[in-house]
Design a protein around this motif. Structure first.
Motif, PDB file in Angstrom:
ATOM      1  N   UNK A  14      -7.426  41.042   7.565  1.00 35.42           N
ATOM      2  CA  UNK A  14      -8.066  41.052   6.247  1.00 35.42           C
ATOM      3  C   UNK A  14      -7.835  39.766   5.453  1.00 35.42           C
ATOM      4  N   UNK A  15      -6.640  39.191   5.573  1.00 33.78           N
ATOM      5  CA  UNK A  15      -6.314  37.971   4.814  1.00 33.78           C
ATOM      6  C   UNK A  15      -6.806  36.766   5.598  1.00 33.78           C
ATOM      7  N   UNK A  16      -8.104  36.647   5.675  1.00 39.43           N
ATOM      8  CA  UNK A  16      -8.741  35.669   6.549  1.00 39.43           C
ATOM      9  C   UNK A  16      -9.940  35.071   5.806  1.00 39.43           C
ATOM     10  N   UNK A  17      -9.855  33.803   5.453  1.00 41.15           N
ATOM     11  CA  UNK A  17     -10.956  33.162   4.716  1.00 41.15           C
ATOM     12  C   UNK A  17     -12.207  33.018   5.571  1.00 41.15           C
ATOM     13  N   UNK A  18     -12.033  32.862   6.876  1.00 38.70           N
ATOM     14  CA  UNK A  18     -13.212  32.750   7.737  1.00 38.70           C
ATOM     15  C   UNK A  18     -14.037  34.037   7.677  1.00 38.70           C
ATOM     16  N   UNK A  19     -13.358  35.212   7.645  1.00 34.78           N
ATOM     17  CA  UNK A  19     -14.065  36.482   7.505  1.00 34.78           C
ATOM     18  C   UNK A  19     -14.800  36.548   6.168  1.00 34.78           C
ATOM     19  N   UNK A  20     -14.133  36.115   5.099  1.00 35.08           N
ATOM     20  CA  UNK A  20     -14.773  36.140   3.782  1.00 35.08           C
ATOM     21  C   UNK A  20     -15.979  35.209   3.730  1.00 35.08           C
ATOM     22  N   UNK A  21     -15.865  34.038   4.375  1.00 38.47           N
ATOM     23  CA  UNK A  21     -17.001  33.111   4.368  1.00 38.47           C
ATOM     24  C   UNK A  21     -18.192  33.694   5.114  1.00 38.47           C
ATOM     25  N   UNK A  22     -17.910  34.367   6.236  1.00 37.27           N
ATOM     26  CA  UNK A  22     -19.020  34.966   6.995  1.00 37.27           C
ATOM     27  C   UNK A  22     -19.668  36.105   6.203  1.00 37.27           C
ATOM     28  N   UNK A  23     -18.851  36.913   5.544  1.00 35.68           N
ATOM     29  CA  UNK A  23     -19.400  38.021   4.761  1.00 35.68           C
ATOM     30  C   UNK A  23     -20.211  37.487   3.579  1.00 35.68           C
TER      31      UNK A  23
END
Length: 430
Positions: free
Chosen positions: A19-28
């Motif tokens: 969850x603490x992953x900026x790459x995931x946030x950027x994709x979302x």
């Protein structure tokens, strides 16, 4: 579903990593329906925080004593509560996702902009963003060097490496790593040159593949033929456009390099000026210290000299008694220096005394400094001077064992007349 399973198993290390992953946030944030995706992600992070807090509270609370309760020694060993760093990370990312979900701007660049601008409020998120930017800067420089080492287009290994670069650059573009306001201008310029060169190479590679074909794996072929989002590779439309795009990117890079060189030269000049000022100030300080130390040494020497002179004067006054009238001395002549003298006389501030070395010593009492005064010698007699007497306003007459008398001008300190004719020593002058 994967994260919810990890939460149910209380695997907080994996939950934090997922969850603490900026790459995931950027994709979302960059995908369609970003607002709904961020809200779902916010709910998931909130659920993780609640579960972690409950697990931590239960682990820290004392167990109720129950004589019939069965103790499981492996309960906390298999599912340890979250550590402080994991809890802090989850709490910070919950606040960060809430901020993104309520913000009107929904794009990958906004995620990086917000993350890089929250250093004081969300240090963990900020640190992840700085690390992501550092990795992107490193990857761009490495890929630019690797691109220059690519072999001929028809070589399968070159085509495979080109496809790998294309995947990485597309991810960078979609996640906005180098398109945010905090991106390094030099790295952004290098990224522009790299994407232009890769795009132009894609055009030529596709032409070779269409004419003769290249023996590559299926995924490489699909990647090389795949259309990318607009703006990813602006030079992959045609060979002419590709060359022009490369020229524009290289020109922009050169202008940036020139600007940076001017800024660096200006900074270096300012640093040199500051360094020169510091060196000058240090030199002045050293010179001042040298002068002060020299003055101290001089003062100490003068004090020692004054002490010795005072001792000398006290000794001279104690041991010698001088007759202030013109005529023979009435005491020893040690103060005059040179054994026993035969005569002493005074004229104003001048004191004349005879000594055994055939000379007349003249002291100027008006020039006394630290117990010392100016002195000179009247030389010319061949024997010891036995008597002295003033004659007129500035003439002193001396008699000697050499049977002569001499007349001396006290203004010039020179002998004017030598009177000869005595058959023996002259012992008195009146």
């Amino acid at each position: 579903e994967e994260v919810e399973a990890l939460i149910a198993n209380k695997d907080w290390g994996e939950v934090t990593a997922k969850l603490c992953n900026l790459a995931l946030l950027r994709r979302v944030a960059g995908a369609d329906g970003a607002e709904a995706g961020l809200m779902s992600l916010l709910g998931l992070v909130g659920k993780a925080c609640s579960g972690a807090e409950a697990h931590l509270k239960k682990a820290n609370s004392p167990r109720e004593m129950d004589a019939f309760a069965t103790l499981d020694p492996h309960e906390h060993a298999e599912n340890p509560p979250p550590v402080q760093d994991e809890m802090e990370m989850l709490m910070q990312y919950r606040r960060f996702v809430l901020h993104l979900a309520t913000d009107r701007t929904k794009c990958s660049q906004a995620v990086m902009d917000h993350a890089l601008g929250c250093g004081s409020t969300l240090p963990a998120v900020h640190a992840h963003a700085k690390q992501a930017m550092s990795n992107a800067n490193r990857d761009v420089k490495e890929m630019l060097e690797q691109f220059e080492q690519l072999g001929e287009i028809r070589i399968p290994a070159s085509a495979t490496r080109l496809a790998e670069m294309k995947v990485v650059l597309r991810r960078m573009h979609s996640e906005g790593l180098l398109a945010n306001s905090h991106a390094n201008p030099m790295t952004a310029a290098l990224y522009r040159v790299l994407t232009a060169k890769v795009g132009e190479r894609l055009v030529r590679t596709r032409e070779v593949m269409a004419e003769r074909g290249i023996a590559v794996e299926h995924w490489v072929l699909e990647e090389l033929l795949k259309k990318d989002p607009p703006g990813t590779f602006p030079s992959n439309t045609s060979a002419e456009v590709g060359r022009q795009t490369i020229d524009d990117a290289v020109m922009a890079l050169q202008k940036l390099l020139q600007h940076n060189n001017k800024v660096n030269d200006s900074k270096q000049s300012a640093m040199d000026t500051e360094l020169q000022a510091e060196e000058s100030a240090k030199a002045e300080e050293t010179e001042m210290l040298r002068i002060v130390n020299a003055e101290k040494v001089k003062e100490q020497r003068l004090k020692r000299l004054a002490g010795r002179n005072q001792e000398f004067m006290d000794s001279a006054l104690a041991e010698a008694v001088w007759d202030t009238t013109c005529g023979p001395s009435s005491g020893t002549g040690k103060g005059a220096g040179g054994g026993q003298g035969g005569a002493v006389c005074m004229h104003g501030d001048l004191v004349m005394c005879a000594v055994n070395d055939s000379r007349i010593k003249v002291f100027d009492l008006d020039s006394v400094t630290f117990g010392l005064c100016k002195e000179c010698y009247l030389e010319g007699h061949q024997g010891t001077v036995t008597c002295l007497a003033m004659h007129g306003g500035s003439t002193v007459v001396s008699g000697s064992l050499d049977s002569t008398l001499r007349m001396w001008d006290l203004k010039t300190m020179e002998c004017q007349v030598v009177l000869e004719g005595h058959g023996g020593a002259v012992t008195c002058v009146r």
